[in-house]
Scaffold this motif. Structure first.
Motif, PDB file in Angstrom:
ATOM      1  N   ARG A   1     -14.657  10.020  -4.620  1.00 21.09           N
ATOM      2  CA  ARG A   1     -14.146  10.561  -3.360  1.00 21.09           C
ATOM      3  C   ARG A   1     -12.703  11.045  -3.521  1.00 21.09           C
ATOM      4  N   VAL A   2     -11.874  10.229  -4.154  1.00 19.73           N
ATOM      5  CA  VAL A   2     -10.467  10.599  -4.342  1.00 19.73           C
ATOM      6  C   VAL A   2     -10.345  11.751  -5.332  1.00 19.73           C
ATOM      7  N   ARG A   3     -11.170  11.777  -6.349  1.00 18.41           N
ATOM      8  CA  ARG A   3     -11.149  12.893  -7.307  1.00 18.41           C
ATOM      9  C   ARG A   3     -11.431  14.211  -6.586  1.00 18.41           C
ATOM     10  N   ALA A   4     -12.387  14.196  -5.671  1.00 19.50           N
ATOM     11  CA  ALA A   4     -12.724  15.407  -4.909  1.00 19.50           C
ATOM     12  C   ALA A   4     -11.582  15.816  -3.979  1.00 19.50           C
ATOM     13  N   MET A   5     -10.795  14.860  -3.514  1.00 17.80           N
ATOM     14  CA  MET A   5      -9.684  15.152  -2.606  1.00 17.80           C
ATOM     15  C   MET A   5      -8.472  15.730  -3.347  1.00 17.80           C
ATOM     16  N   GLY A   6      -8.363  15.426  -4.619  1.00 14.89           N
ATOM     17  CA  GLY A   6      -7.212  15.898  -5.384  1.00 14.89           C
ATOM     18  C   GLY A   6      -6.065  14.905  -5.333  1.00 14.89           C
ATOM     19  N   PRO A   7      -4.975  15.244  -5.999  1.00 14.44           N
ATOM     20  CA  PRO A   7      -3.844  14.314  -6.072  1.00 14.44           C
ATOM     21  C   PRO A   7      -3.201  14.058  -4.712  1.00 14.44           C
ATOM     22  N   MET A   8      -2.649  12.878  -4.573  1.00  6.39           N
ATOM     23  CA  MET A   8      -1.906  12.499  -3.356  1.00  6.39           C
ATOM     24  C   MET A   8      -0.472  12.963  -3.555  1.00  6.39           C
ATOM     25  N   VAL A   9      -0.095  14.022  -2.873  1.00  5.30           N
ATOM     26  CA  VAL A   9       1.245  14.585  -3.068  1.00  5.30           C
ATOM     27  C   VAL A   9       2.196  14.253  -1.921  1.00  5.30           C
ATOM     28  N   GLU A  10       1.654  13.791  -0.813  1.00  7.20           N
ATOM     29  CA  GLU A  10       2.471  13.566   0.378  1.00  7.20           C
ATOM     30  C   GLU A  10       3.599  12.560   0.160  1.00  7.20           C
ATOM     31  N   PHE A  11       3.396  11.560  -0.679  1.00  3.81           N
ATOM     32  CA  PHE A  11       4.394  10.514  -0.837  1.00  3.81           C
ATOM     33  C   PHE A  11       5.382  10.773  -1.962  1.00  3.81           C
ATOM     34  N   LYS A  12       5.141  11.789  -2.757  1.00  4.74           N
ATOM     35  CA  LYS A  12       6.074  12.101  -3.850  1.00  4.74           C
ATOM     36  C   LYS A  12       7.465  12.404  -3.298  1.00  4.74           C
ATOM     37  N   ASP A  13       7.526  13.142  -2.187  1.00  2.70           N
ATOM     38  CA  ASP A  13       8.806  13.468  -1.572  1.00  2.70           C
ATOM     39  C   ASP A  13       9.485  12.231  -1.005  1.00  2.70           C
ATOM     40  N   LEU A  14       8.703  11.278  -0.503  1.00  2.00           N
ATOM     41  CA  LEU A  14       9.295  10.062   0.040  1.00  2.00           C
ATOM     42  C   LEU A  14      10.025   9.252  -1.022  1.00  2.00           C
ATOM     43  N   VAL A  15       9.510   9.247  -2.229  1.00  2.00           N
ATOM     44  CA  VAL A  15      10.167   8.518  -3.308  1.00  2.00           C
ATOM     45  C   VAL A  15      11.555   9.101  -3.534  1.00  2.00           C
ATOM     46  N   LEU A  16      11.644  10.408  -3.563  1.00  3.45           N
ATOM     47  CA  LEU A  16      12.937  11.046  -3.771  1.00  3.45           C
ATOM     48  C   LEU A  16      13.890  10.745  -2.627  1.00  3.45           C
ATOM     49  N   GLU A  17      13.388  10.766  -1.399  1.00  2.00           N
ATOM     50  CA  GLU A  17      14.233  10.483  -0.237  1.00  2.00           C
ATOM     51  C   GLU A  17      14.676   9.030  -0.219  1.00  2.00           C
TER      52      GLU A  17
ATOM     53  N   ILE B   1       0.836  -1.197   0.000  1.00  4.97           N
ATOM     54  CA  ILE B   1       0.000   0.000   0.000  1.00  4.97           C
ATOM     55  C   ILE B   1       0.875   1.253   0.000  1.00  4.97           C
ATOM     56  N   ILE B   2       1.876   1.260   0.862  1.00  5.64           N
ATOM     57  CA  ILE B   2       2.789   2.400   0.917  1.00  5.64           C
ATOM     58  C   ILE B   2       3.523   2.540  -0.411  1.00  5.64           C
ATOM     59  N   LYS B   3       3.989   1.424  -0.970  1.00  9.87           N
ATOM     60  CA  LYS B   3       4.697   1.464  -2.258  1.00  9.87           C
ATOM     61  C   LYS B   3       3.785   1.993  -3.368  1.00  9.87           C
ATOM     62  N   ALA B   4       2.520   1.616  -3.337  1.00  6.84           N
ATOM     63  CA  ALA B   4       1.584   2.106  -4.352  1.00  6.84           C
ATOM     64  C   ALA B   4       1.455   3.622  -4.273  1.00  6.84           C
ATOM     65  N   PHE B   5       1.342   4.149  -3.059  1.00  9.30           N
ATOM     66  CA  PHE B   5       1.290   5.602  -2.900  1.00  9.30           C
ATOM     67  C   PHE B   5       2.596   6.243  -3.375  1.00  9.30           C
ATOM     68  N   GLN B   6       3.718   5.634  -3.047  1.00 12.81           N
ATOM     69  CA  GLN B   6       5.005   6.180  -3.474  1.00 12.81           C
ATOM     70  C   GLN B   6       5.124   6.202  -4.999  1.00 12.81           C
TER      71      GLN B   6
ATOM     72  N   LYS C   1      -3.618   2.731  11.792  1.00  7.75           N
ATOM     73  CA  LYS C   1      -2.984   3.654  12.739  1.00  7.75           C
ATOM     74  C   LYS C   1      -1.645   4.154  12.205  1.00  7.75           C
ATOM     75  N   LEU C   2      -0.878   3.273  11.604  1.00  8.43           N
ATOM     76  CA  LEU C   2       0.397   3.680  11.019  1.00  8.43           C
ATOM     77  C   LEU C   2       0.179   4.640   9.858  1.00  8.43           C
ATOM     78  N   LEU C   3      -0.791   4.343   9.008  1.00  9.11           N
ATOM     79  CA  LEU C   3      -1.085   5.231   7.884  1.00  9.11           C
ATOM     80  C   LEU C   3      -1.492   6.619   8.376  1.00  9.11           C
ATOM     81  N   GLU C   4      -2.323   6.656   9.402  1.00 13.14           N
ATOM     82  CA  GLU C   4      -2.706   7.945   9.988  1.00 13.14           C
ATOM     83  C   GLU C   4      -1.487   8.679  10.518  1.00 13.14           C
ATOM     84  N   PHE C   5      -0.624   7.951  11.202  1.00 11.00           N
ATOM     85  CA  PHE C   5       0.572   8.542  11.795  1.00 11.00           C
ATOM     86  C   PHE C   5       1.490   9.164  10.741  1.00 11.00           C
TER      87      PHE C   5
END
Length: 166
Positions: free
Chosen positions: A131-147, A57-62, A96-100
């Motif tokens: 629901r996801v379309r209304a939320m917009g793109p998931m940008v939080e994990f883009k930086d993690l890929v670079l790191e 799941i985390i990898k998919a977001f990344q 819980k981890l995802l929320e964190f």
């Protein structure tokens, strides 16, 4: 105004982790029955939802997913007896981890879809996509890929020495 237009034209990338026996068959039924649903979903088939590692799941977001669907057999109907119970427990702890780490849990859906429920597959996929379309793109994990990629600084003398020795 430009931002609103951009958000309106945003098409989310949804990754669905599904079991072979029930949800995949339900999705196939929806397709062969020519039911209409958004084409935003990319399906990854597993023998059982109990085999889905939370790291996926985390990898998919990344890798650019904006939403995740995890779906399998209804409780009590698992072809591997208790795989869906294991998946449900694992996901409950993983939430819980995802929320964190800052993932909005509205981007993830866990559902049960049987092989005979093509209509339910359409409903689940459509609701999640909207629901996801209304939320917009998931940008939080883009930086993690670079790191996560090579994070070394080539100005570091130790790394420079290793590169020169190659």
């Amino acid at each position: 105004m430009h931002v609103d237009k951009q958000k309106h034209t945003f098409e989310p990338k949804i990754i669905a982790f599904v079991c072979t026996w029930c949800t995949y068959a339900g999705a196939d039924l929806a397709g062969t029955s020519r039911m209409q649903y958004p084409s935003n979903v990319r399906v990854l088939k597993f023998p059982c939802t109990g085999r889905i590692d939370p790291v996926f799941i985390i990898k998919a977001f990344q890798q650019g997913a904006d939403g995740i669907l995890i779906s399998g057999c209804h409780p009590g109907d698992c072809h591997y007896i208790a795989g869906n119970y294991h998946a449900r427990r694992r996901f409950a702890a993983f939430r819980k981890l995802l929320e964190f780490i800052g993932v909005d849990l509205n981007r993830i859906q866990f559902s049960w879809v049987s092989a005979a429920e093509g209509g339910k597959w359409v409903e689940v996929v459509t609701d999640l996509t909207e629901r996801v379309r209304a939320m917009g793109p998931m940008v939080e994990f883009k930086d993690l890929v670079l790191e996560e990629q090579w994070s070394g600084n080539l100005n570091n003398p130790e790394l420079q020495a290793v590169y020169e020795a190659m």
